[in-house]
Design a protein around this motif. Structure first.
Motif, PDB file in Angstrom:
ATOM      1  N   GLY A 194      15.208  14.402  -9.103  1.00 22.55           N
ATOM      2  CA  GLY A 194      15.195  15.156 -10.337  1.00 22.55           C
ATOM      3  C   GLY A 194      15.972  16.091  -9.174  1.00 22.55           C
ATOM      4  N   CYS A 195      15.462  16.276  -7.939  1.00 25.33           N
ATOM      5  CA  CYS A 195      15.953  18.205  -7.822  1.00 25.33           C
ATOM      6  C   CYS A 195      17.503  17.570  -6.293  1.00 25.33           C
ATOM      7  CB  CYS A 195      14.467  18.346  -7.377  1.00 25.33           C
ATOM      8  SG  CYS A 195      13.979  17.607  -5.373  1.00 25.33           S
ATOM      9  N   VAL A 196      18.021  19.296  -6.053  1.00 19.42           N
ATOM     10  CA  VAL A 196      18.348  18.775  -5.189  1.00 19.42           C
ATOM     11  C   VAL A 196      17.905  18.746  -3.279  1.00 19.42           C
ATOM     12  CG1 VAL A 196      20.132  19.923  -3.649  1.00 19.42           C
ATOM     13  CG2 VAL A 196      20.135  20.036  -6.057  1.00 19.42           C
ATOM     14  N   VAL A 197      18.642  17.728  -2.926  1.00 17.85           N
ATOM     15  CA  VAL A 197      17.552  17.411  -1.283  1.00 17.85           C
ATOM     16  C   VAL A 197      17.834  18.794  -0.045  1.00 17.85           C
ATOM     17  CG1 VAL A 197      16.781  16.136   0.479  1.00 17.85           C
ATOM     18  CG2 VAL A 197      17.540  14.899  -1.973  1.00 17.85           C
ATOM     19  N   PRO A 198      17.632  19.649   0.076  1.00 15.73           N
ATOM     20  CA  PRO A 198      17.411  20.086   0.739  1.00 15.73           C
ATOM     21  C   PRO A 198      17.677  19.862   2.288  1.00 15.73           C
ATOM     22  CG  PRO A 198      14.887  19.862   1.224  1.00 15.73           C
ATOM     23  CD  PRO A 198      15.570  19.501  -0.491  1.00 15.73           C
ATOM     24  N   ASP A 199      18.579  21.500   2.789  1.00  9.92           N
ATOM     25  CA  ASP A 199      18.448  20.858   4.627  1.00  9.92           C
ATOM     26  C   ASP A 199      17.604  21.239   5.378  1.00  9.92           C
ATOM     27  OD1 ASP A 199      21.592  20.422   3.958  1.00  9.92           O
ATOM     28  OD2 ASP A 199      21.849  22.860   4.009  1.00  9.92           O
ATOM     29  N   GLN A 280       4.919  34.931 -12.370  1.00 12.54           N
ATOM     30  CA  GLN A 280       6.593  34.407 -11.473  1.00 12.54           C
ATOM     31  C   GLN A 280       5.785  32.496 -12.262  1.00 12.54           C
ATOM     32  OE1 GLN A 280       8.318  35.295  -8.567  1.00 12.54           O
ATOM     33  NE2 GLN A 280       7.999  33.770  -7.176  1.00 12.54           N
ATOM     34  N   LYS A 281       6.945  32.321 -12.939  1.00 12.46           N
ATOM     35  CA  LYS A 281       7.110  30.525 -12.956  1.00 12.46           C
ATOM     36  C   LYS A 281       8.211  29.982 -11.833  1.00 12.46           C
ATOM     37  CE  LYS A 281       4.083  31.426 -16.726  1.00 12.46           C
ATOM     38  NZ  LYS A 281       2.728  30.441 -16.249  1.00 12.46           N
ATOM     39  N   ARG A 282       8.176  28.412 -12.155  1.00  9.99           N
ATOM     40  CA  ARG A 282       9.192  27.670 -12.172  1.00  9.99           C
ATOM     41  C   ARG A 282       9.621  26.342 -13.168  1.00  9.99           C
ATOM     42  NH1 ARG A 282      10.324  25.593  -5.969  1.00  9.99           N
ATOM     43  NH2 ARG A 282      11.142  23.651  -6.366  1.00  9.99           N
ATOM     44  N   VAL A 283      11.030  26.053 -12.919  1.00 11.21           N
ATOM     45  CA  VAL A 283      10.933  25.385 -14.417  1.00 11.21           C
ATOM     46  C   VAL A 283      10.211  23.491 -13.651  1.00 11.21           C
ATOM     47  CG1 VAL A 283      12.905  23.268 -15.371  1.00 11.21           C
ATOM     48  CG2 VAL A 283      13.636  26.368 -14.762  1.00 11.21           C
ATOM     49  N   GLN A 284       9.210  23.015 -14.463  1.00  7.92           N
ATOM     50  CA  GLN A 284       8.645  22.199 -14.054  1.00  7.92           C
ATOM     51  C   GLN A 284       8.791  20.620 -14.231  1.00  7.92           C
ATOM     52  OE1 GLN A 284       4.550  22.826 -16.130  1.00  7.92           O
ATOM     53  NE2 GLN A 284       4.365  25.026 -15.290  1.00  7.92           N
ATOM     54  N   SER A 285       9.936  20.609 -13.246  1.00 15.19           N
ATOM     55  CA  SER A 285      10.262  19.114 -12.967  1.00 15.19           C
ATOM     56  C   SER A 285      11.236  19.111 -12.211  1.00 15.19           C
ATOM     57  CB  SER A 285      12.352  19.283 -14.170  1.00 15.19           C
ATOM     58  OG  SER A 285      12.476  20.446 -14.351  1.00 15.19           O
ATOM     59  N   GLY A 286      11.102  17.436 -11.585  1.00 22.98           N
ATOM     60  CA  GLY A 286      12.245  17.071 -10.839  1.00 22.98           C
ATOM     61  C   GLY A 286      10.454  17.574  -9.420  1.00 22.98           C
ATOM     62  N   ALA A 287      10.872  16.401  -8.038  1.00 23.73           N
ATOM     63  CA  ALA A 287      10.099  16.616  -6.925  1.00 23.73           C
ATOM     64  C   ALA A 287      10.281  18.093  -6.661  1.00 23.73           C
ATOM     65  CB  ALA A 287      10.575  16.225  -6.134  1.00 23.73           C
ATOM     66  N   VAL A 288       9.532  18.944  -5.698  1.00 24.57           N
ATOM     67  CA  VAL A 288       9.647  19.554  -5.017  1.00 24.57           C
ATOM     68  C   VAL A 288       9.286  20.300  -3.318  1.00 24.57           C
ATOM     69  CG1 VAL A 288       7.699  22.157  -4.380  1.00 24.57           C
ATOM     70  CG2 VAL A 288       8.315  21.079  -6.993  1.00 24.57           C
ATOM     71  N   PHE A 289       9.918  20.359  -2.552  1.00 21.13           N
ATOM     72  CA  PHE A 289       9.696  20.683  -1.926  1.00 21.13           C
ATOM     73  C   PHE A 289       9.434  21.731  -0.978  1.00 21.13           C
ATOM     74  CE2 PHE A 289      13.517  17.869  -2.179  1.00 21.13           C
ATOM     75  CZ  PHE A 289      13.515  16.266  -1.264  1.00 21.13           C
ATOM     76  N   TRP A 290       8.639  21.688   0.162  1.00 26.89           N
ATOM     77  CA  TRP A 290       7.841  22.352   0.918  1.00 26.89           C
ATOM     78  C   TRP A 290       8.046  23.022   2.715  1.00 26.89           C
ATOM     79  CZ3 TRP A 290       4.410  24.352  -2.923  1.00 26.89           C
ATOM     80  CH2 TRP A 290       3.321  23.428  -3.732  1.00 26.89           C
ATOM     81  N   PRO A 291       7.921  24.172   2.361  1.00 24.50           N
ATOM     82  CA  PRO A 291       8.548  24.832   3.839  1.00 24.50           C
ATOM     83  C   PRO A 291       7.475  24.646   4.805  1.00 24.50           C
ATOM     84  CG  PRO A 291       7.648  26.386   2.878  1.00 24.50           C
ATOM     85  CD  PRO A 291       8.509  25.536   1.333  1.00 24.50           C
TER      86      PRO A 291
END
Length: 410
Positions: A194-199, A280-291
């Motif tokens: 449900g999100c873009v997979v980052p590099d 500060q808000k973030r759209v609450q949908s999709g998986a979340v990637f953390w650095p």
């Protein structure tokens, strides 16, 4: 990533051979799947597989070297993180889920149909307990009936992701990456996140949408700490005008009991509340990637520690809990093992002629293996585990003939 296994396990305590076994198995399983999907000219990817062996071996070493291949991990209790397997032969779908350690997968479940689960946290080996009605653990038979603190999922029956499919999936024609959630530890297809997979995803951690919604306070952290994604919008609410302290407030501060002030000085401020106050808000949908190092920025005040404990997420405050930390531990262990490798020590004690004979023998075997696999690629055939086993049996017979003094040509 987890794959099913039906290859017979080799009986050895030599770690390098265990890695080779897993490496060959990984090649054959994934090559089987790729070959079914590709046309004949693309089947030459078997040669490409050979060229990638160094990278795969390093990956296998990272996963396996962090676990003991000779001794059942049960006496260690609930191991912080270890390589795990599920036996489809002993505990098939419909029975109770169970997991076994690396050593038991070799010593107790040789020839069984195994699901490789990669690594999982806080797990105690189930091999031979009540869930295995017809099997007794050969390495540590004295075990409790169940390990009540173990956590199980659909992975233990060979299915993954929100789609509930096996991996590799013979019916799935889409090449896709599988990524593990650091909370539930399930594996999900990139297209189902449900999100873009980052590099550079291998250097990051992922929490799936289901776990984010279960632990909704994580969205606050995500708005400030997470890797921005294509499906993410960040909003910032207008902050209220700061109030100017009155004289009465200043007087109250002046007469505030010193004991209260001392408690506040000892107790750190809540980082989570501070982030919530920013708005500060973030759209609450999709998986979340953390650095990397994002865990070090989580609040560890007493209130947040209790919140994490009650949610079963205390491990998020432990940076050594990460898979990357486990793999680095395995790589360091493998490096130390190689520095004290008995084989290398033995080679040092041989004369130059003997060393060259061994080196030539190794190179001959490597060449023969490459030629062996290239024949399959040229004919568009799939390499099976039986083919690989037959190759090494032939090598073994050749060595016996040499030891007996027979002459042969390679």
């Amino acid at each position: 990533m987890a794959v099913t296994s039906s290859i017979t396990h080799i009986r050895t305590s030599d770690y390098s051979l265990l890695v080779l076994h897993r490496l060959v198995h990984s090649h054959t399983e994934q090559s089987d799947l790729r070959s079914r999907r590709m046309c004949e000219e693309q089947t030459v990817s078997l040669v490409d597989v050979l060229e990638e062996d160094e990278e795969l071996e390093e990956e296998a070493s990272a996963v396996l070297a962090g676990s003991d291949s000779d001794h059942c991990s049960y006496p260690q209790g609930y191991v912080k993180r270890q390589a795990l397997y599920a036996c489809n032969t002993c505990t098939p779908k419909g029975s109770e889920a169970a997991g076994i350690c690396l050593a038991c997968s070799y010593k107790c479940h040789e020839g069984h149909d195994l699901f490789e689960l990669y690594t999982k946290r806080n797990f105690r080996c189930d091999c031979g307990n009540r869930k295995f009605s017809e099997l007794l653990c050969k390495l540590h038979p004295d075990k409790d009936e169940v390990n009540s603190l173990n956590k199980y999922s659909q992975n233990f029956f060979g299915v993954y992701c929100t789609c509930g499919r096996p991996y590799p999936d013979p019916e799935d024609q889409v090449e896709d990456e599988m990524i593990q959630c650091v909370v539930c530890e399930d594996w999900l297809h990139g297209r189902h996140l449900g999100c873009v997979v980052p590099d550079c995803v291998e250097l990051q951690e992922m929490i799936c949408e289901s776990c984010m919604k279960t632990h909704s306070f994580l969205w606050t952290y995500a708005a400030h700490l997470a890797v921005p994604g294509g499906a993410v919008e960040v909003k910032k609410e207008t902050a209220e005008e700061p109030t100017v302290p009155t004289k009465e407030d200043e007087v109250d501060d002046a007469i505030e009991p010193s004991c209260k002030r001392s408690r506040e000085e000892v107790e750190p401020r809540c980082r989570l509340k501070e982030l919530q106050a920013i708005g500060q808000k973030r759209v609450q949908s999709g998986a979340v990637f953390w650095p990397s190092a994002w865990r070090s920025k989580l609040c560890s005040c007493s209130i947040c520690q209790v919140r994490l404990l009650e949610a079963g997420l205390s491990f998020l405050l432990d940076e050594s809990d990460t898979v990357l930390a486990y793999e680095n531990k395995g790589k360091n262990s493998e490096q130390r093992r190689q520095e004290h490798d008995p084989l290398m020590s033995a080679l040092d004690n041989l004369n130059r002629v003997q060393q060259l004979e061994i080196i030539h023998g190794y190179n001959d075997m490597k060449t023969e293996l490459k030629d062996f696999l290239q024949r399959f690629a040229a004919e568009g055939k799939v390499v099976t585990s039986d083919d690989i086993r037959q190759f090494f049996e032939q090598q073994s017979r050749k060595r016996r003939r040499v030891d007996a003094g027979a002459f042969y040509c390679t």
